[in-house]
Each structure stands twice: as structure tokens, then as C-alpha cells.
Design a protein around this motif. Structure first.
Motif, PDB file in Angstrom:
ATOM      1  N   LYS A   1       0.792  -1.236   0.000  1.00  0.00           N
ATOM      2  CA  LYS A   1       0.000   0.000   0.000  1.00  0.00           C
ATOM      3  C   LYS A   1       0.821   1.282   0.000  1.00  0.00           C
ATOM      4  N   GLY A   2       2.102   1.232   0.428  1.00  0.00           N
ATOM      5  CA  GLY A   2       2.862   2.463   0.706  1.00  0.00           C
ATOM      6  C   GLY A   2       2.929   3.417  -0.474  1.00  0.00           C
ATOM      7  N   LEU A   3       3.414   2.919  -1.588  1.00  0.00           N
ATOM      8  CA  LEU A   3       3.553   3.752  -2.780  1.00  0.00           C
ATOM      9  C   LEU A   3       2.184   4.199  -3.290  1.00  0.00           C
ATOM     10  N   ASN A   4       1.201   3.307  -3.221  1.00  0.00           N
ATOM     11  CA  ASN A   4      -0.141   3.642  -3.719  1.00  0.00           C
ATOM     12  C   ASN A   4      -0.811   4.720  -2.866  1.00  0.00           C
ATOM     13  N   LEU A   5      -0.580   4.667  -1.554  1.00  0.00           N
ATOM     14  CA  LEU A   5      -1.120   5.730  -0.689  1.00  0.00           C
ATOM     15  C   LEU A   5      -0.466   7.071  -1.011  1.00  0.00           C
ATOM     16  N   ALA A   6       0.847   7.028  -1.250  1.00  0.00           N
ATOM     17  CA  ALA A   6       1.559   8.259  -1.603  1.00  0.00           C
ATOM     18  C   ALA A   6       0.964   8.856  -2.876  1.00  0.00           C
ATOM     19  N   ALA A   7       0.695   8.007  -3.864  1.00  0.00           N
ATOM     20  CA  ALA A   7       0.111   8.482  -5.118  1.00  0.00           C
ATOM     21  C   ALA A   7      -1.289   9.066  -4.872  1.00  0.00           C
ATOM     22  N   GLY A   8      -2.073   8.384  -4.043  1.00  0.00           N
ATOM     23  CA  GLY A   8      -3.427   8.879  -3.738  1.00  0.00           C
ATOM     24  C   GLY A   8      -3.387  10.255  -3.090  1.00  0.00           C
ATOM     25  N   ASP A   9      -2.479  10.433  -2.121  1.00  0.00           N
ATOM     26  CA  ASP A   9      -2.344  11.746  -1.467  1.00  0.00           C
ATOM     27  C   ASP A   9      -2.097  12.850  -2.491  1.00  0.00           C
ATOM     28  N   VAL A  10      -1.111  12.617  -3.367  1.00  0.00           N
ATOM     29  CA  VAL A  10      -0.761  13.716  -4.278  1.00  0.00           C
ATOM     30  C   VAL A  10      -1.811  13.882  -5.367  1.00  0.00           C
TER      31      VAL A  10
END
Ligand code: FAD
Ligand code: DHB
Length: 389
Positions: A296-305
């Protein structure tokens, strides 16, 4: 120097935010403490959700991912000798794409260079100032010279150890943390993967994960004590331990060879609230960490931005601040759901030193419940493919 949005950190969150803002005509400069090569050399995540793929397309950086990414319709859960499968596509209509974080970073760097956007690499002593007022700015040192970037907003995309979250007064922020009593030892090797679908294995000796980067490159992990160093593990020791933790039909497919990357990552759950402090926004690992089980880490980062770029676009193009004001709440709602899923999946799949045989039986009971409940499998599949923005 002056820009509209100063972005601290050129990891996936910072680079993707810069690309999305540029598509909306919003000027931005990225300030990164490391060199471009160092950033590209960090081997990390490998699974992209549809939301992340869509955002990379929106940013104009999705072409190679569509050509080279490996599309998976499901993933595998192995418990002892048994193999089970979660069918993502049948249950959700969505798939995931296996494509390395290093490649995402490379594609975003290339797109940024082609668009002529400014990135400052190897910036020392980066500091953020004035975000509680109207005139925020970022400073750093380079080649003995003091540099200053004035801006309207600062985006803190500088990861868990970054300077942005650390610059917020202690009374203005709350943090929540759980540290797990083990790590993951990961290797990369140019050997044919045992499966094109990702395999999560629960074994009495500990968790193992079989992933891949291409049809000829494998990314494998084993749960290890936190005190282990990569140099403690010879390739032979890794292959022996990894093989033991796989069910027989998969162990038979294992091809071994020399590894060319080996690293140990600690496992942590962490959330900082809120994700906005005046004119400073946090995004990605700067605001939250999930244990890697579930990817989830990278995907959450993408969702935030994704959320932040839309909110900033509304501010500049439509002169409305409702989405900016709502950024922290909306991002955190997604974050806590992913925190729950990653914590649950980690708990079900790893050997916990203090949980003993009762803990191991509870994991089997959890598996039994999951595989006998269509609703539970659908819920897991929905969490795995990710939440809409
Ligand atoms: P980062 O990638 O950390 O980028 C932050 C950037 O900011 C870095 O380039 C850093 O150099 C820079 N920076 C830091 N401090 C400063 C400063 N003071 N000034 C300027 N720049 C600064 N996720 C998964 O989904 N699956 C995985 O398998 C997985 N494995 C992982 C393994 C490891 C060892 C780690 C650490 C993380 C892993 N993750 C994984 C998580 C995933 O890689 C992160 O969630 C993702 O990198 C977050 O992107 P980010 O841009 O927010 O942060
Ligand atoms: C990978 C990492 C993960 O954390 C995961 O859940 C699946 C795949 C990987 O590195 O490929």
C-alpha cells in the motif's frame, strides 16, 4: 527564486505531484537532499493499483508502464502446504500492475526533464519556513552557497525521516505508531519468477513473499529478526530459507542464482494527523507508513498527491479552497483504511514471537474464515486493489 508550489523530496510522491501540477499549469520546483542516482538506486515497492496507474497516465508518465508492466488478476495465499487464491478481477473488476518503484521514479524523472521542470538534487540542510503565515519559503545549501525558494505552498513529500513533519510544532500534530518485532529481508535476482501472481506465504519459520519485476527478474522476501543485516545472509542461506517457507508445488519451481540487491526493511505502522499545517501539506511517507504486506505504501503516496494536485488546481484555476481545506480529512480517511488492511494482513501472515501456538492457530482460523466467506474475500480484494480517490 520563486515558484507557486515548493516540493520537498523527489521520491514518487514529490515527482508525481510535480507532474500533475504541471499538467494544470501550476509552477513547481522540487528540492531533494540526495542525488538523482541515489534516489533511483533505492529498491522498494512493486505493485501499482489502478488509481496509481490512472494518475501516472494523467501525469503523462504511463507509457512504459503499460508496455512493460505485468498485469495480475489475483494473488496467492500459501499456508503451510496449502495454496489459496484471491481473485481480484472477478471480485472487483480491477487488476493490479507489477512494475517497480524504481521504474516509476525513472519515468517521472524523464517526463520532468522533458518538460524542462526544475529539480534541485543534492541539496544540504533543507529547511521549511513561514508556513504558519502568508509567505512560506524553503532554504538549503549547495556548493557553499545559501539558497532560498519563495512559494505560495510547501508540499512535504520528503518521506518518513524528512524535515517537513519534523518542522511542525509538537503541539500541532498527533502521531500514532506501531513497530513490529521483525523485518523483511529482500533480494533481487535475475531468475525466472516462481509465479506471475504474487505469493504471500505463512510458514512456521516465518513469512515469505514471492514477487517479481519482469518475466526474468524475481523479487523475494523472508521475514527476519530486526537485528539481521543483509551481510549476515549469504545467497545460499537466503535461497534455503525461502524455499523451506514455500509450499511444495511452488518450491519445485524455484530457480536460484546470484542476487544483485539485498536489503532489510523494518515494519512499521505510523500516521501523523493532520496532514496540513497552514501553507504546508504532508503527502506520502512523510505523513504515514504502512507495513509492506499488501503493497500500500507507494499507492497511498500516489493517492495523497492525486488529491492534493486537484485541490491546488481548484485553488489556482477556480479560486476555490474547499478541496484544500478538506485535503487532510479526505487523505486520512483513505490512509486509515489502508492502515487497517496492512495491519490485518501483516498480523495474519507473520510469525509473532510473543503470540505462540495460540497465535498460529488464530491465523489458521482467520484463513479458514476468509476462504469460506465470499463476502470476506470480496472485502480483501477491494482493499488490495485500492480505494477510489
Ligand atoms: P520516499 O520514497 O521516501 O521519498 C522521499 C524523498 O524525500 C526521498 O527521495 C528522500 O531522499 C527525500 N528527502 C528526505 N529528507 C529530505 C530533506 N530533508 N530534504 C529534501 N529531501 C528529502 N511499499 C510498497 O508498497 N511495497 C514494498 O515492497 C515496499 N518496500 C519498501 C521497502 C523499504 C526499505 C522502504 C523504506 C519502503 C518500502 N515501501 C514499500 C514503501 C514505499 O516505497 C513508500 O511508501 C514510497 O517510497 C513513498 O514515497 P514517498 O515519495 O512518499 O517517500
Ligand atoms: C512487493 C512488495 C510488497 O510489499 C507486496 O505486498 C507485494 C510485492 C514487491 O516488492 O514486489
Amino acid at each position: 527564486m520563486r515558484t507557486q508550489v515548493a516540493i520537498v523530496g523527489a521520491g514518487p510522491a514529490g515527482l508525481l505531484l510535480g507532474a500533475l501540477l504541471h499538467k494544470h499549469g501550476i509552477a513547481n520546483v522540487i528540492v531533494e537532499q540526495r542525488s538523482a542516482d541515489y534516489v533511483l538506486g533505492r529498491v522498494r515497492a512493486g505493485v501499482l493499483e489502478q488509481v496509481t496507474v490512472d494518475l501516472l497516465d494523467e501525469a503523462g508518465a504511463g507509457a512504459r508502464l503499460h508496455a512493460e508492466g505485468l498485469v495480475d488478476d489475483g494473488f496467492v495465499l500459501a499456508f503451510g502446504g496449502q495454496v489459496h487464491r484471491i481473485n481480484l478481477f472477478e471480485r472487483t473488476g480491477k487488476r493490479v500492475v507489477v512494475y517497480g518503484q524504481t521504474e516509476v521514479t525513472r519515468d517521472l524523472m524523464t517526463a520532468r526533464a522533458e518538460a524542462g521542470l526544475q529539480t534541485v538534487y543534492a541539496a544540504d540542510d533543507v529547511a521549511v519556513h513561514g508556513f504558519d503565515g502568508d509567505r512560506p519559503f524553503v532554504t538549503w545549501r549547495q556548493g557553499g552557497a545559501e539558497k532560498r525558494l519563495d512559494c505560495d505552498w510547501i508540499a512535504g513529500c520528503d518521506g518518513f525521516h524528512g524535515v517537513c513533519r519534523a518542522s511542525v510544532p509538537a503541539g500541532a500534530i498527533r502521531t500514532f505508531e506501531k513497530v513490529y518485532p521483525f523485518g523483511w529481508l529482500g533480494i533481487l535476482a535475475d531468475v525466472k519468477p516462481i509465479s506471475h501472481e504474487i505469493v504471500y506465504a505463512n510458514h512456521e519459520r516465518g513469512f515469505a513473499l514471492a514477487s517479481l519485476r519482469s518475466p526474468t527478474r524475481s523479487r523475494y522476501y523472508v521475514q527476519c529478526p530486526l537485528s539481521d543485516k543483509p551481510e549476515d545472509w549469504s545467497d545460499e542461506a537466503f535461497w534455503a530459507e525461502f524455499r523451506v517457507r514455500l509450499p511444495a508445488p511452488l518450491a519445485e519451481k524455484l530457480v536460484t542464482g546470484p542476487s544483485f540487491e539485498k536489503s532489510v526493511a523494518p515494519l512499521r505502522s505510523f500516521v501523523a494527523e493532520p496532514m496540513r499545517f497552514g501553507r504546508l501539506f504532508l503527502a506520502g511517507d512523510a505523513a504515514h507508513i504502512v507495513p509492506p504486506t499488501g503493497a500500500k505504501g507507494l499507492n497511498l503516496a500516489a493517492g495523497d498527491v492525486g488529491l492534493l494536485s486537484r485541490a491546488l488546481a481548484e485553488h489556482y484555476l477556480e479560486k476555490r479552497d474547499a478541496a484544500l481545506d478538506d485535503y487532510s480529512r479526505r487523505a486520512l480517511a483513505r490512509v486509515w483504511k489502508a492502515e487497517r488492511f496492512s495491519w490485518w494482513f501483516t498480523s495474519m501472515m507473520h510469525r509473532f514471537p510473543d503470540n505462540g501456538e495460540f497465535g498460529a492457530r488464530m491465523q489458521l482460523a482467520e484463513l479458514d474464515y476468509l476462504m469460506s466467506s465470499s463476502a470476506a474475500q470480496t472485502a480483501v480484494a477491494e482493499n488490495y486493489v485500492g480505494l477510489p480517490l
